[in-house]
Structures are given as structure tokens and as C-alpha cells.
Design a protein around this motif. Structure first.
Motif, PDB file in Angstrom:
ATOM      1  N   TYR A 166      43.951  44.930  53.808  1.00 56.95           N
ATOM      2  CA  TYR A 166      42.528  45.008  53.526  1.00 56.95           C
ATOM      3  C   TYR A 166      42.288  45.176  52.035  1.00 56.95           C
ATOM      4  CZ  TYR A 166      43.412  50.051  53.184  1.00 56.95           C
ATOM      5  OH  TYR A 166      43.920  51.280  52.818  1.00 56.95           O
ATOM      6  N   ASN A 167      41.156  44.712  51.582  1.00 55.51           N
ATOM      7  CA  ASN A 167      40.725  44.884  50.206  1.00 55.51           C
ATOM      8  C   ASN A 167      40.159  46.298  50.085  1.00 55.51           C
ATOM      9  OD1 ASN A 167      38.798  44.931  47.907  1.00 55.51           O
ATOM     10  ND2 ASN A 167      39.401  42.785  47.694  1.00 55.51           N
ATOM     11  N   THR A 168      40.758  47.103  49.214  1.00 54.27           N
ATOM     12  CA  THR A 168      40.392  48.521  49.136  1.00 54.27           C
ATOM     13  C   THR A 168      38.980  48.759  48.620  1.00 54.27           C
ATOM     14  OG1 THR A 168      41.362  48.708  46.916  1.00 54.27           O
ATOM     15  CG2 THR A 168      42.795  49.192  48.804  1.00 54.27           C
ATOM     16  N   LYS A 169      38.415  47.774  47.941  1.00 57.83           N
ATOM     17  CA  LYS A 169      37.051  47.936  47.413  1.00 57.83           C
ATOM     18  C   LYS A 169      35.996  47.522  48.432  1.00 57.83           C
ATOM     19  CE  LYS A 169      38.440  47.244  42.583  1.00 57.83           C
ATOM     20  NZ  LYS A 169      38.276  46.410  41.348  1.00 57.83           N
ATOM     21  N   ASP A 170      36.318  46.553  49.245  1.00 58.99           N
ATOM     22  CA  ASP A 170      35.342  46.025  50.193  1.00 58.99           C
ATOM     23  C   ASP A 170      35.418  46.666  51.580  1.00 58.99           C
ATOM     24  OD1 ASP A 170      34.156  44.037  48.487  1.00 58.99           O
ATOM     25  OD2 ASP A 170      35.999  42.872  48.698  1.00 58.99           O
ATOM     26  N   VAL A 171      36.583  47.178  51.942  1.00 58.15           N
ATOM     27  CA  VAL A 171      36.759  47.755  53.272  1.00 58.15           C
ATOM     28  C   VAL A 171      36.939  49.259  53.147  1.00 58.15           C
ATOM     29  CG1 VAL A 171      38.103  47.710  55.404  1.00 58.15           C
ATOM     30  CG2 VAL A 171      37.841  45.611  54.050  1.00 58.15           C
ATOM     31  N   THR A 172      35.870  49.981  53.432  1.00 54.39           N
ATOM     32  CA  THR A 172      35.894  51.447  53.361  1.00 54.39           C
ATOM     33  C   THR A 172      35.177  52.041  54.574  1.00 54.39           C
ATOM     34  OG1 THR A 172      33.846  51.456  52.044  1.00 54.39           O
ATOM     35  CG2 THR A 172      35.939  51.462  50.820  1.00 54.39           C
ATOM     36  N   PRO A 173      35.630  53.219  55.011  1.00 57.81           N
ATOM     37  CA  PRO A 173      36.826  53.923  54.561  1.00 57.81           C
ATOM     38  C   PRO A 173      38.081  53.144  54.918  1.00 57.81           C
ATOM     39  CG  PRO A 173      35.974  54.921  56.558  1.00 57.81           C
ATOM     40  CD  PRO A 173      34.950  53.907  56.137  1.00 57.81           C
ATOM     41  N   ALA A 174      39.204  53.554  54.344  1.00 57.54           N
ATOM     42  CA  ALA A 174      40.462  52.845  54.580  1.00 57.54           C
ATOM     43  C   ALA A 174      40.787  52.834  56.070  1.00 57.54           C
ATOM     44  CB  ALA A 174      41.589  53.523  53.806  1.00 57.54           C
ATOM     45  N   GLU A 282      45.775  46.843  50.271  1.00 55.58           N
ATOM     46  CA  GLU A 282      46.777  47.721  50.892  1.00 55.58           C
ATOM     47  C   GLU A 282      47.182  47.075  52.208  1.00 55.58           C
ATOM     48  OE1 GLU A 282      48.284  50.422  49.928  1.00 55.58           O
ATOM     49  OE2 GLU A 282      47.148  50.869  48.090  1.00 55.58           O
TER      50      GLU A 282
END
Length: 395
Positions: A166-174, A282
Motif C-alpha cells: 500500500y501507498n503509505t500516504k494514500d492508505v491510512t491508517p496502515a 510498505e
């Protein structure tokens, strides 16, 4: 080494007709009839001077792709066995080529191994004649994709898991679960990716095992009609959010880097290749576990050079060579000793030797009518059923 001309592909796809297990022995479908094993050889003779190998891209490198990547030349010099190789792009292609009898050795994924055995195309292997076999991880030995009726039909190569990236900036929370690509997929509609193969149905089954226990799924490759229907329904729902399905890992790498994809199935090597300046990603093994692969080096029952074939199996499982080959491809090596020769951090990144981690991986296998989970009161769906279902899922 002479390489048979072929179109290189970065694809690693499972597909096609499936073998069926009958009682304990294997019987192939599609017109191929299984044959009784004549037993493994008890001793080796003189090397024949040549060996023909059929393998995935990147498994038999002689320096022609990259001068620094060569584990063939030393083998040829040491054994006198001149190597001829051909790469393939799908397990179907490999099966058809293997049946020609032109190849002594075949590197096969879990679905192909069973078909090879079922069709009588694979020779039983005497692992006592392969000195390096002893050092291979125990959790890769005697598994259902390389052993039938306590008979070994090859030796384990590298292995890996199909991870969630996943893209850490676009997909939150991890995310920590495959829920990110199923129930939560609409949050990223059009930017979800999934592996393009009927075998991906097993990924849905892994998720359902954890979240719908009432379905009674115990093995993601062993689905009765009701269980398959549930997996198909989950994947049809997911389809509305999928921007693209992938089989060429270079394309999904590019898709994450451009931002066209922000979450989906991946391999560790893809995560390693992502340019951090273009995308922050990640890759994780979700809480439910994952599917994955462990390839097998097999010897053809029609091998014209069985002694050189055995020599290759021992060579490719030599710790130094296995480290080089698996690192080049992007997977965990098959022994702790190999990790001593791998680049710093490689074995840690790929969780080599971590049996607990490996237990969370459902290694690719072929869905067959006889349920792989041991059930005898129901018929399970086979790969042909999965292929039809996959076509329906993608519309």
C-alpha cells in the motif's frame, strides 16, 4: 551455454487444465493418463555431457543477461554438462513443453508439479544422491506439491509470499488485513490492483477462512461449490474497485510509482524495486496469512541426461549458488547456509528460514476434485471450475 531463443517475459502466471487425484495415486485429466513410478535410481553413472533445462525467467543464468549473473558456467566447467535452457511464461506452457520429452530438468510451481506427476512426466528423485538436499529447510521438504505417496519428485528451490502493498500516504491508517482490498476497496476505487489469475481465488478464500468461519474453509485450494461461490461473490464485489489486474510485475511497479495504484497484491521484489522518490510503499503479510509459492526442480521421466540432471539439482541447491539464484529472482533461498552467501539483509527481508512465517503462507497448489483438505463427503471444485469462475469475475 546455449539458450534456446524465446520471448522473455516478466510474467509468472498459473493457469490451465488441472490434474485430478484418484485415491492415493494421481491421474491426469485432459486425456493424459498417469503412470506408476518405476522408482528412483539407486546410483548415478557418468555424466552425459549435456543437460536441457526448462525454467522460469531468471532461474538459469549464464552471464548473457548480465555478466555478473552467472551460475551456469561454473557448473559446465565442473561437471562437463553443457547447459541448454528455455524459459517459459506460464505453467500451461511449461506443461506442454515438458511433455515433448526435450527437457531433462523442469523448474515447476505447485500446480505444474502435480500435473507433471499425474501425467507420468516426472521421475521420482532419490534425494540421497543430492548431497546438498540435506541442508534444505525441513518445512519445504515432503510437501504436497513435491511429494506423493512418500515419494519425492524434486527438490525445493526458493519461496515467497503474495503480500499486501500500500501507498503509505494514500492508505491510512496502515492496513494489517486483506480487508484493505476487499471490504475497504471502495475507499480507493479504481486504484486497487489484484493478481491476474484464477489462482487468485485462493487469496479470497484465505480472507474468508478468517472472516467467515461458518463456510468451513480449511484449505484455500480445496473449495466445494458453496465455498467457491462465496469466494467468487467476494471477488465480483472487489472487481468494481480494481483499476487493473497484473501478471507482469514491472507494470504493477510502474502503476504504484505513478499513483495509478495505491493498494493491492504484490511480491517483495516489487516493493524492493519501487523508487522511493516516486512512491512511499510498505509491503506486509496480513493477519489472515497469504498465498505464495515454493518452486521445485524436477527431473523428466524422459530425461536423456539423467546424470547431468542430478548434477544440476545438486548444483542449484548448493548454498552459494542457491543464494545467488534466489536473490537475483527476488525470493527466499532454501537453506540457512545459503543465507551466509546472500547480500546483507536479503534473508531478513524475505524471512528466509522463518518457519513460523512460512506457516502463514498457503503455497500455490492445484485445486482438484478430490478435496485436498481430506473431506470425502463432497466433491471439490477443480482448476477448470476456477478458470470459468475467473472469467465470470472479470466479466
Amino acid at each position: 551455454m546455449r539458450t534456446i531463443p524465446t520471448r522473455y517475459t516478466a510474467t509468472r502466471t498459473l493457469g490451465g487444465a488441472v490434474a485430478a487425484l484418484s485415491l492415493i495415486t494421481l491421474t491426469a485429466c485432459g486425456g493424459d493418463s498417469g503412470s506408476e513410478s518405476t522408482g528412483a535410481v539407486e546410483k548415478l553413472g557418468e555424466n552425459e555431457g549435456e543437460v536441457s533445462i526448462l525454467a522460469w525467467p531468471g532461474y538459469v543464468e549464464d552471464g548473457s543477461t548480465d555478466p555478473k549473473v552467472d551460475w551456469v558456467s561454473g557448473f559446465e566447467k565442473e561437471t562437463g554438462c553443457q547447459v541448454t535452457s528455455k524459459v517459459y511464461g506460464t505453467s500451461d506452457e511449461a506443461f506442454n513443453l515438458a511433455k515433448s520429452g526435450e527437457y531433462d530438468v523442469v523448474a515447476a510451481s505447485g500446480d505444474l508439479t502435480l500435473r507433471m506427476i499425474a501425467a507420468g512426466e516426472a521421475a521420482e528423485v532419490n534425494t540421497d544422491l543430492i548431497p546438498n538436499y540435506e541442508g534444505i529447510y525441513d518445512f519445504l521438504k515432503d510437501r504436497e506439491w513435491n511429494t506423493v505417496d512418500d515419494k519425492n519428485y524434486g527438490i525445493p528451490h526458493g519461496y515467497g509470499a503474495n503480500l499486501l502493498m500500500y501507498n503509505t500516504k494514500d492508505v491510512t491508517p496502515a492496513p494489517t488485513s486483506w480487508k484493505a482490498v476487499f471490504e475497504d476497496a471502495p475507499k480507493h476505487k479504481g486504484k486497487v490492483t489484484a493478481y491476474d489469475s484464477p489462482i487468485y481465488i485462493a487469496d479470497a478464500a484465505v480472507y474468508l477462512m478468517a472472516h467467515q468461519p461458518d463456510l468451513g474453509i480449511e484449505n484455500p485450494y480445496s473449495l466445494d461449490e458453496k465455498q467457491l461461490d462465496a469466494a467468487v461473490e467476494l471477488l465480483k464485489t472487489q472487481r468494481a474497485s480494481v483499476g487493473e489486474y497484473w501478471s507482469d510485475y514491472t507494470k504493477t511497479q510502474a502503476s504504484f510509482e505513478t499513483g495509478d495504484t495505491v493498494v493491492g497484491t504484490t511480491w517483495q521484489v516489487i516493493a524492493n524495486l519501487i523508487d522511493p522518490k516516486k512512491a512511499s510503499v510498505e509491503a506486509i503479510l496480513p493477519s489472515e496469512g497469504a498465498t505464495g509459492w515454493n518452486d521445485t526442480w524436477m527431473i523428466s521421466s524422459k530425461a536423456k541426461s539423467p546424470n547431468c540432471a542430478y548434477a544440476w539439482l545438486n548444483h542449484i541447491s548448493d548454498p552459494k549458488i542457491n543464494a545467488q539464484a534466489t536473490e537475483y529472482f527476488g525470493e527466499a533461498p532454501n537453506s540457512d547456509k545459503a543465507c551466509e552467501f546472500a547480500s546483507e539483509g536479503h534473508c531478513e527481508t524475505f524471512h528466509a528460514g522463518d518457519a513460523e512465517y512460512a506457516e502463514k503462507i498457503w503455497f500455490w497448489n492445484t485445486p482438484i476434485e478430490k478435496c485436498l483438505d481430506g473431506r470425502t463427503d463432497v466433491k471439490c471444485t477443480d482448476y477448470q471450475d476456477w478458470t470459468k469462475a475467473w472469467a465470470e469475475i472479470k466479466g
